[in-house]
Write a protein that holds these residues in place. Structure first.
Motif, PDB file in Angstrom:
ATOM      1  N   GLY A 238      22.660  95.135  77.399  1.00  0.00           N
ATOM      2  CA  GLY A 238      23.642  95.519  76.387  1.00  0.00           C
ATOM      3  C   GLY A 238      23.055  96.433  75.327  1.00  0.00           C
ATOM      4  O   GLY A 238      23.699  97.403  74.898  1.00  0.00           O
ATOM      5  N   LEU A 239      21.825  96.157  74.903  1.00  0.00           N
ATOM      6  CA  LEU A 239      21.191  97.003  73.891  1.00  0.00           C
ATOM      7  C   LEU A 239      20.837  98.386  74.449  1.00  0.00           C
ATOM      8  O   LEU A 239      20.990  99.404  73.767  1.00  0.00           O
ATOM      9  N   GLY A 240      20.360  98.409  75.700  1.00  0.00           N
ATOM     10  CA  GLY A 240      20.087  99.704  76.326  1.00  0.00           C
ATOM     11  C   GLY A 240      21.352 100.535  76.469  1.00  0.00           C
ATOM     12  O   GLY A 240      21.351 101.751  76.227  1.00  0.00           O
ATOM     13  N   MET A 241      22.461  99.873  76.846  1.00  0.00           N
ATOM     14  CA  MET A 241      23.737 100.566  76.950  1.00  0.00           C
ATOM     15  C   MET A 241      24.172 101.100  75.588  1.00  0.00           C
ATOM     16  O   MET A 241      24.732 102.207  75.486  1.00  0.00           O
ATOM     17  N   SER A 242      23.889 100.341  74.520  1.00  0.00           N
ATOM     18  CA  SER A 242      24.261 100.776  73.170  1.00  0.00           C
ATOM     19  C   SER A 242      23.562 102.075  72.791  1.00  0.00           C
ATOM     20  O   SER A 242      24.166 102.950  72.159  1.00  0.00           O
ATOM     21  N   VAL A 243      22.287 102.209  73.176  1.00  0.00           N
ATOM     22  CA  VAL A 243      21.559 103.448  72.878  1.00  0.00           C
ATOM     23  C   VAL A 243      22.280 104.637  73.491  1.00  0.00           C
ATOM     24  O   VAL A 243      22.515 105.667  72.828  1.00  0.00           O
ATOM     25  N   PHE A 244      22.676 104.526  74.754  1.00  0.00           N
ATOM     26  CA  PHE A 244      23.347 105.634  75.433  1.00  0.00           C
ATOM     27  C   PHE A 244      24.781 105.837  74.923  1.00  0.00           C
ATOM     28  O   PHE A 244      25.292 106.956  74.933  1.00  0.00           O
ATOM     29  N   VAL A 245      25.411 104.755  74.463  1.00  0.00           N
ATOM     30  CA  VAL A 245      26.755 104.892  73.887  1.00  0.00           C
ATOM     31  C   VAL A 245      26.719 105.774  72.643  1.00  0.00           C
ATOM     32  O   VAL A 245      27.536 106.689  72.484  1.00  0.00           O
ATOM     33  N   TYR A 246      25.759 105.502  71.743  1.00  0.00           N
ATOM     34  CA  TYR A 246      25.692 106.285  70.514  1.00  0.00           C
ATOM     35  C   TYR A 246      25.275 107.729  70.804  1.00  0.00           C
ATOM     36  O   TYR A 246      25.704 108.648  70.094  1.00  0.00           O
ATOM     37  N   LEU A 247      24.487 107.931  71.830  1.00  0.00           N
ATOM     38  CA  LEU A 247      24.197 109.293  72.270  1.00  0.00           C
ATOM     39  C   LEU A 247      25.470 109.949  72.791  1.00  0.00           C
ATOM     40  O   LEU A 247      25.747 111.124  72.507  1.00  0.00           O
ATOM     41  N   GLY A 248      26.280 109.177  73.536  1.00  0.00           N
ATOM     42  CA  GLY A 248      27.524 109.714  74.088  1.00  0.00           C
ATOM     43  C   GLY A 248      28.506 110.146  73.018  1.00  0.00           C
ATOM     44  O   GLY A 248      29.212 111.154  73.181  1.00  0.00           O
ATOM     45  N   PHE A 249      28.559 109.412  71.901  1.00  0.00           N
ATOM     46  CA  PHE A 249      29.479 109.791  70.829  1.00  0.00           C
ATOM     47  C   PHE A 249      29.184 111.192  70.302  1.00  0.00           C
ATOM     48  O   PHE A 249      30.083 111.908  69.858  1.00  0.00           O
ATOM     49  N   ALA A 250      27.917 111.591  70.328  1.00  0.00           N
ATOM     50  CA  ALA A 250      27.538 112.912  69.820  1.00  0.00           C
ATOM     51  C   ALA A 250      28.126 114.041  70.663  1.00  0.00           C
ATOM     52  O   ALA A 250      28.234 115.179  70.184  1.00  0.00           O
ATOM     53  N   PHE A 251      28.516 113.742  71.915  1.00  0.00           N
ATOM     54  CA  PHE A 251      29.048 114.782  72.806  1.00  0.00           C
ATOM     55  C   PHE A 251      30.559 114.680  72.997  1.00  0.00           C
ATOM     56  O   PHE A 251      31.134 115.402  73.804  1.00  0.00           O
ATOM     57  N   VAL A 252      31.199 113.787  72.258  1.00  0.00           N
ATOM     58  CA  VAL A 252      32.656 113.627  72.378  1.00  0.00           C
ATOM     59  C   VAL A 252      33.354 114.866  71.837  1.00  0.00           C
ATOM     60  O   VAL A 252      33.056 115.337  70.738  1.00  0.00           O
ATOM     61  N   GLY A 253      34.313 115.380  72.640  1.00  0.00           N
ATOM     62  CA  GLY A 253      35.057 116.565  72.210  1.00  0.00           C
ATOM     63  C   GLY A 253      36.553 116.405  72.262  1.00  0.00           C
ATOM     64  O   GLY A 253      37.290 117.257  71.739  1.00  0.00           O
ATOM     65  N   THR A 254      37.045 115.335  72.899  1.00  0.00           N
ATOM     66  CA  THR A 254      38.488 115.101  72.998  1.00  0.00           C
ATOM     67  C   THR A 254      38.794 113.638  72.672  1.00  0.00           C
ATOM     68  O   THR A 254      37.904 112.781  72.677  1.00  0.00           O
ATOM     69  N   SER A 255      40.066 113.368  72.419  1.00  0.00           N
ATOM     70  CA  SER A 255      40.479 112.000  72.104  1.00  0.00           C
ATOM     71  C   SER A 255      40.206 111.048  73.261  1.00  0.00           C
ATOM     72  O   SER A 255      39.745 109.916  73.065  1.00  0.00           O
ATOM     73  N   TRP A 256      40.475 111.490  74.496  1.00  0.00           N
ATOM     74  CA  TRP A 256      40.267 110.609  75.650  1.00  0.00           C
ATOM     75  C   TRP A 256      38.787 110.319  75.874  1.00  0.00           C
ATOM     76  O   TRP A 256      38.417 109.217  76.281  1.00  0.00           O
ATOM     77  N   GLN A 257      37.940 111.299  75.596  1.00  0.00           N
ATOM     78  CA  GLN A 257      36.503 111.047  75.696  1.00  0.00           C
ATOM     79  C   GLN A 257      36.071 110.010  74.664  1.00  0.00           C
ATOM     80  O   GLN A 257      35.277 109.113  74.957  1.00  0.00           O
ATOM     81  N   PHE A 258      36.624 110.115  73.461  1.00  0.00           N
ATOM     82  CA  PHE A 258      36.298 109.144  72.425  1.00  0.00           C
ATOM     83  C   PHE A 258      36.737 107.738  72.838  1.00  0.00           C
ATOM     84  O   PHE A 258      35.992 106.774  72.684  1.00  0.00           O
ATOM     85  N   ILE A 259      37.955 107.623  73.375  1.00  0.00           N
ATOM     86  CA  ILE A 259      38.468 106.319  73.809  1.00  0.00           C
ATOM     87  C   ILE A 259      37.577 105.731  74.898  1.00  0.00           C
ATOM     88  O   ILE A 259      37.271 104.536  74.906  1.00  0.00           O
ATOM     89  N   ALA A 260      37.145 106.576  75.842  1.00  0.00           N
ATOM     90  CA  ALA A 260      36.302 106.100  76.939  1.00  0.00           C
ATOM     91  C   ALA A 260      34.956 105.596  76.425  1.00  0.00           C
ATOM     92  O   ALA A 260      34.485 104.511  76.807  1.00  0.00           O
ATOM     93  N   VAL A 261      34.320 106.371  75.548  1.00  0.00           N
ATOM     94  CA  VAL A 261      33.021 105.959  75.006  1.00  0.00           C
ATOM     95  C   VAL A 261      33.183 104.715  74.141  1.00  0.00           C
ATOM     96  O   VAL A 261      32.338 103.814  74.151  1.00  0.00           O
ATOM     97  N   ARG A 262      34.292 104.649  73.413  1.00  0.00           N
ATOM     98  CA  ARG A 262      34.565 103.477  72.568  1.00  0.00           C
ATOM     99  C   ARG A 262      34.739 102.216  73.420  1.00  0.00           C
ATOM    100  O   ARG A 262      34.304 101.135  73.036  1.00  0.00           O
TER     101      ARG A 262
END
Length: 414
Positions: A77-101
């Motif tokens: 879970g913690l390793g996934m969290s690291v990549f999640v916060y990295l993923g937020f930096a590349f969000v460009g659309t609402s659906w991408q944000f929902i998916a990463v969220r």
């Protein structure tokens, strides 16, 4: 062998890091909405996507943690969290944000729920509520820090700085768990959710918790709404965001300070009575919230404050009452968590906490819908009256079922 105290401190920091990430992004949710231009149903999914993913993840994550090594699931879970916060930096659309969220919801469940399960497992039975209360204090410290620092960090450096900080905190939590928390050799075969969900003691506790979820969700959500809503719609009309942050932080601060102490008292004097007293106190304070303007005027309290500007005489009473709500919740929460841990010990601590979390979900999802309707059609005051009513019905249902099923002295014996 790592000593228990060091393992617990690693888990406390893990709960801090997980909660800090959740509250920071929640605080900045409005900024994402503006940047991505979310509207309508998409706007709702910005908030509910994470909650829905958390609800879906509870059962499989809890089962895996009880069936295999909790430490491994926590590290995942913690390793996934690291990549999640990295993923937020590349969000460009609402659906991408929902998916990463949504992925963040899964990671947060794995990190938060399993860290709590390990705390419950490692704690001595005679000190379980004390230990859990200390763990919760770290979570509330993260809530306070995240609430106040998120806006400052975003305004000064932008989203990238926020995500970098959250990545570093998740990575640090991963490292301390990997270094200091020992592998868990408890293996629960089968599907412990079934047995625990039908456990008489857990059923007694969930009779309270299902109703109390409505109370806490309504009151905790609507106190800041009440503070900021314009007077024409029944609110206090505080325009300064800092003033509303102070109101919110008051509840977190008293909860953080009191939980280790109230947890220790419940270890000494019985946990069930602390659940009852805490719920009763919470309901009583909740129904007083709409009377804060009258209290402020009756006491001739000030209406102008340094750094905050002109507010109203209701400001100090509202901060005080929200602080009392934190005290009330601190009486109830560590005792309640310890009762669930007691039942899960040896049978599936993660699943026991999973049942506890699942029972909370319906009320936490439906309560805001009821609160929104009441605010628009009946009046915002009645939101707090409804919240108080659910706290009262919850505690008296708990007392009735406890006495009927387990004997008249059960309130003192548990």
């Amino acid at each position: 062998m790592t000593d228990t105290g060091k393992q617990l401190r690693a888990l406390y920091f893990t709960r801090f890091a997980s909660s800090f990430g959740l509250i920071t992004l929640l605080t900045l949710l409005s900024e994402f909405i503006e940047v991505l231009g979310a509207e309508g149903v998409i706007l709702g999914l910005f908030a509910t996507g994470l909650t829905f993913a958390q609800a879906v993840g509870i059962v499989p994550i809890s089962w895996a943690a009880d069936r295999y090594d909790k430490r491994t699931i926590l590290l995942g879970g913690l390793g996934m969290s690291v990549f999640v916060y990295l993923g937020f930096a590349f969000v460009g659309t609402s659906w991408q944000f929902i998916a990463v969220r949504a992925v963040q919801g899964i990671a947060a469940t794995a990190a938060g729920l399993i860290a709590l399960a390990l705390v419950g497992d490692l704690a001595r039975e005679s000190e379980r509520a004390t230990t859990i209360g200390t763990s919760n204090s770290w979570r509330f410290a993260a809530a306070i820090g995240g609430t106040f620092s998120a806006g400052i960090l975003y305004d000064s450096f932008g989203f990238d700085a926020v995500f970098t900080l959250l990545m570093l905190m998740a990575a640090a939590a991963f490292v301390v768990v990997w270094l200091w928390v020992e592998p868990d050799d408890t293996r629960i075969h089968g599907f412990p959710f079934t047995d625990l969900a039908l456990n008489k003691r857990i059923l007694t506790m969930t009779s309270f918790r299902a109703q109390y979820a409505v109370a806490v969700t309504l009151v905790r959500t609507w106190v800041p709404i009440y503070a900021g809503l314009e007077a024409a719609r029944g609110g206090l009309g505080f325009e300064a965001a800092t003033a509303i942050s102070v109101v919110i932080a008051a509840e977190k601060f008293t909860n953080m300070l009191c939980q280790p102490y109230t947890g220790g008292l419940s270890d000494r004097f019985g946990r069930a009575r602390f659940v009852f007293i805490g719920g009763l106190f919470y309901g009583t304070v909740a129904v007083v919230v709409p009377f804060t303007p009258a209290v402020g005027e009756a006491l001739a309290l000030p209406t102008t404050f340094p750094f905050l500007g002109t507010l109203s005489a209701a400001f100090i009473p509202l901060v005080a009452l929200n602080a009392l709500l934190g005290v009330a919740d601190s009486i109830r929460e560590p005792a309640s968590m310890a009762l669930f841990a007691d039942e899960g010990k040896g049978q599936g601590v993660a699943s026991s906490f999973g049942v506890r979390d699942l029972v909370w979900r319906p009320g936490s999802v439906l309560a805001p819908l009821a609160g929104g309707w009441m605010t628009s059609n009946v009046g915002i005051d009645y939101v707090f009256f409804l919240g108080g009513a659910f706290a009262f019905t919850g505690v008296f249902a708990f007392l009735g079922i406890l006495s009927y099923t387990h004997g008249r002295d059960a309130l003192a014996a548990w």
